[in-house]
Design an enzyme around this catalytic site. Structure first.
Site, PDB file in Angstrom:
ATOM      1  N   ARG A  49       0.865  -1.184   0.000  1.00 15.51           N
ATOM      2  CA  ARG A  49       0.000   0.000   0.000  1.00 15.51           C
ATOM      3  C   ARG A  49       0.898   1.229   0.000  1.00 15.51           C
ATOM      4  NH1 ARG A  49       2.354   2.125   4.225  1.00 15.51           N
ATOM      5  NH2 ARG A  49       0.777   3.763   4.208  1.00 15.51           N
ATOM      6  N   GLY A  50       0.273   2.403  -0.194  1.00 11.84           N
ATOM      7  CA  GLY A  50       1.039   3.643  -0.318  1.00 11.84           C
ATOM      8  C   GLY A  50       1.134   3.966  -1.806  1.00 11.84           C
ATOM      9  N   ALA A  51       0.714   5.182  -2.189  1.00 14.12           N
ATOM     10  CA  ALA A  51       0.599   5.495  -3.620  1.00 14.12           C
ATOM     11  C   ALA A  51       1.904   5.272  -4.383  1.00 14.12           C
ATOM     12  CB  ALA A  51       0.085   6.931  -3.789  1.00 14.12           C
ATOM     13  N   ARG A  87      -6.998  -1.267  -7.834  1.00 12.69           N
ATOM     14  CA  ARG A  87      -7.342  -0.179  -6.900  1.00 12.69           C
ATOM     15  C   ARG A  87      -7.521   1.085  -7.717  1.00 12.69           C
ATOM     16  NH1 ARG A  87      -4.283   0.689  -1.459  1.00 12.69           N
ATOM     17  NH2 ARG A  87      -6.149   1.938  -1.066  1.00 12.69           N
ATOM     18  N   GLN A 192      -2.274   3.417  10.780  1.00 16.26           N
ATOM     19  CA  GLN A 192      -0.989   3.309  10.098  1.00 16.26           C
ATOM     20  C   GLN A 192       0.164   3.805  10.970  1.00 16.26           C
ATOM     21  OE1 GLN A 192      -3.725   4.716   8.858  1.00 16.26           O
ATOM     22  NE2 GLN A 192      -4.036   4.233   6.694  1.00 16.26           N
ATOM     23  N   ASP A 233      -1.501  13.887  -0.122  1.00 13.91           N
ATOM     24  CA  ASP A 233      -2.081  13.078  -1.195  1.00 13.91           C
ATOM     25  C   ASP A 233      -2.379  13.901  -2.436  1.00 13.91           C
ATOM     26  OD1 ASP A 233      -2.766  11.447   1.430  1.00 13.91           O
ATOM     27  OD2 ASP A 233      -2.744  10.087  -0.277  1.00 13.91           O
ATOM     28  N   ASN A 243      -4.574  15.429   2.786  1.00 16.91           N
ATOM     29  CA  ASN A 243      -3.699  14.383   3.342  1.00 16.91           C
ATOM     30  C   ASN A 243      -4.564  13.529   4.268  1.00 16.91           C
ATOM     31  OD1 ASN A 243      -1.139  13.096   3.749  1.00 16.91           O
ATOM     32  ND2 ASN A 243      -1.024  14.062   5.753  1.00 16.91           N
ATOM     33  N   LYS A 244      -3.987  12.482   4.791  1.00 14.05           N
ATOM     34  CA  LYS A 244      -4.688  11.558   5.681  1.00 14.05           C
ATOM     35  C   LYS A 244      -5.528  12.310   6.717  1.00 14.05           C
ATOM     36  CE  LYS A 244      -4.566   7.997   5.638  1.00 14.05           C
ATOM     37  NZ  LYS A 244      -5.587   7.255   4.829  1.00 14.05           N
TER      38      LYS A 244
END
Lengths: 355, 355
Positions: A49-51, A87, A192, A233, A243-244
């Site tokens: 995971r993680g762009a 995804r 996370q 992001d 962002n998150k």
């Protein structure tokens, strides 16, 4: 050069070796992916995971496809479509996989095309490491001697496949012997920070303290934290930053107490076509993520939830952006436009030299 | 008149019937406490919790002691000391238990003294209900027609034994058909919002939405919330307010977006001897509460944690205090001093009428 935690290793002609992030921190389990089917399962199940890391996985999975199924154009186009669809919201996955397909189709079908795909995957991974390293080197001097910083979510090697963005800056400042402690939020609902960032910090030997997301404002008010550093992001043309979820609250507390608030992000994260934060689409996620974790439920069944994956921090709360081309300071609209224009000129020059 | 969720029922001469809050929301288990030993176990294990409810439990447990062990002064003094020591940081437990002891010792040893203790426990519970009701009736009109509000932690009947403070205001506004939805934070690390507030709201038939603590700033920024209402653990003379950790972050987001931020608290929560927030002692809790829940661990073993139970919201971020004597508006130092003085005059008059 390898990522400090090696979430991915490219094994040309053989497959992809990945760290199963769903098993962290309890177990460090590595998987050998040798089929498109298996690689797509790992992407869908968030084992990777993680762009930025997903982009690398996409390029490598197309090489796996050529080795497993042959390098015919139709085979590779089908594989690229399947990988990208696994995804659909992860921009990097589709973008980097499509780039890999273009690179492959410029070479005749056969062993040379397959070899080109493996070389491309290795190059994508190497470029990510270099970009993270450059960004981290620019950011590290912002951290003063003896400083403690606060971060949110996971922006480390696990997320990028390289050295990390915000956590890369933290690593670099620690290696420079200036940073003395990193505070990490748990980062509900997917935790996370608690699961991944704390594991990366422990592996790096960086003194780390975990806090509930609720305690971040108290920590900042206590004067213990010298800077807040997070990732991004998507960054709009005016500097508003998605962002998150939880980032905006940290920015409000930092601003109230005069603590610098830094965004560490590669230039690919800047989106000049989006004018401001209100135009950034926000992904909402399943209610089941709230009120429980990993099968354990704390809340009455069927409860309604509000569960955005991201929030938007307004540009006026941001002290600076840390990028692989240096530090951007206010006024951000001008700084962002200037930096992206310079990057485009350099990219054009590099392309002209190659052709 | 009984609390909407009846966390405690006094059974004179028999014992105390309590709801085991550690089993919520999965199971509604009631326990009959008939010994000092059993009651102290329930207090220590947090089967009953919330400062006002603990005061009621203390008074009732001293009545249990007289029934179980006899009403001799020495017996009751020992029992009162044991009860108070079970949770030394909970101010109400010690204070209300000591008051019960004084009341008992004014009556001759024997059945009359025991009966006096049971009557006192019932009176303490009834007074709590009346104070909560008065506070809620003053607060409800602050909620506009069709309004949605955000709350934090659990301030309901489960916490007070009565009708609730912040959640009492929310109940009253719902009963007045003005409030349409209550948003509740999970409230890490102990998840009182996810476990207890969501359960109380469901029982009351109030439309409820749960959110991760990280999503609160995004929710407030979205314009969905018309007010934030929380409780308090201690309010300084200038209005600085200690409450469950995470409150300060909600206040910062509310202030940024012009959303009213209300503190609902009985006058016993005001501490004029503490001049401002920096003088309020903050309890720090075990590292084991962070990075996991209920035996499940998400974080590498031995991780350091920052885990304050409370934070302090500065007085300038507070719109008004909701008390059982009415609404206090800025400037708060004067409003608090005036209200506490009026309360003291009335209390003195009541005492004079009794004697």
């Amino acid at each position: 050069v390898e990522s400090p935690v090696a979430p991915i290793r490219i094994l040309p002609g053989l497959g992809i070796d990945v760290l199963d992030q769903t098993r962290l921190p309890q177990a460090e389990v590595r998987l050998r992916l040798t089929t498109v089917e298996g690689a797509c399962e790992s992407i869908a199940a968030l084992r990777v995971r993680g762009a930025p890391l997903l982009g690398i996985v996409g390029a490598a999975t197309l090489a796996v496809a050529a080795t497993e199924l042959g390098s015919a154009e139709r085979v590779l186009r089908d594989a690229a479509a399947r990988i990208s669809a696994t995804r659909p919201t992860a921009v990097d996955l589709g973008k980097v996989t499509t780039q890999a397909l273009s690179v492959a189709l410029a070479v005749p079908e056969g062993p040379a095309r397959t070899a080109r795909l493996w070389a491309n995957a290795e190059a994508v991974l190497a470029r990510q490491f270099e970009a993270d390293r450059a960004l981290s080197a620019f950011g590290a001097p912002l951290i003063g001697a003896g400083a403690a910083v606060l971060t949110h979510c996971n922006t480390g090697a696990l997320a990028t496949g390289g050295y990390g963005t915000a956590l890369g800056v933290i690593r670099a400042a620690f290696e420079d012997r200036r940073l003395v402690r990193c505070y990490a939020t748990e980062t509900r609902p997917l935790l996370q920070g608690a699961r991944l960032t704390m594991w990366e910090l422990a592996r790096a030997g960086i003194a780390a303290t975990l806090l509930p997301d609720t305690a971040a404002a108290a920590l900042i008010a206590s004067g213990t934290v010298d800077a807040v550093i997070v990732g991004a992001d998507r960054i709009a043309a005016n500097g508003d930053t998605a962002n998150k979820v939880g980032t905006y609250g940290l920015a409000l507390a930092a601003a109230r107490h005069g603590v610098p608030f830094y965004i560490a992000a590669p230039l690919t994260t800047f989106d000049p076509a989006t004018r401001h934060g209100a135009a950034i689409p926000i992904e909402f996620r399943a209610a089941s993520e709230v009120g429980g974790f990993a099968g354990q439920r704390w809340t009455p069944d069927g409860a309604d939830s509000y569960n955005p994956a991201f929030d938007v921090t307004p540009t006026d709360l941001i002290t600076a952006f840390i990028t692989e081309r240096g530090i951007l300071r206010p006024p951000f609209s001008a700084a962002i436009a200037r930096t992206l224009a310079a990057e485009a000129v350099d990219a054009g020059r590099a392309a002209a030299e190659v052709s």
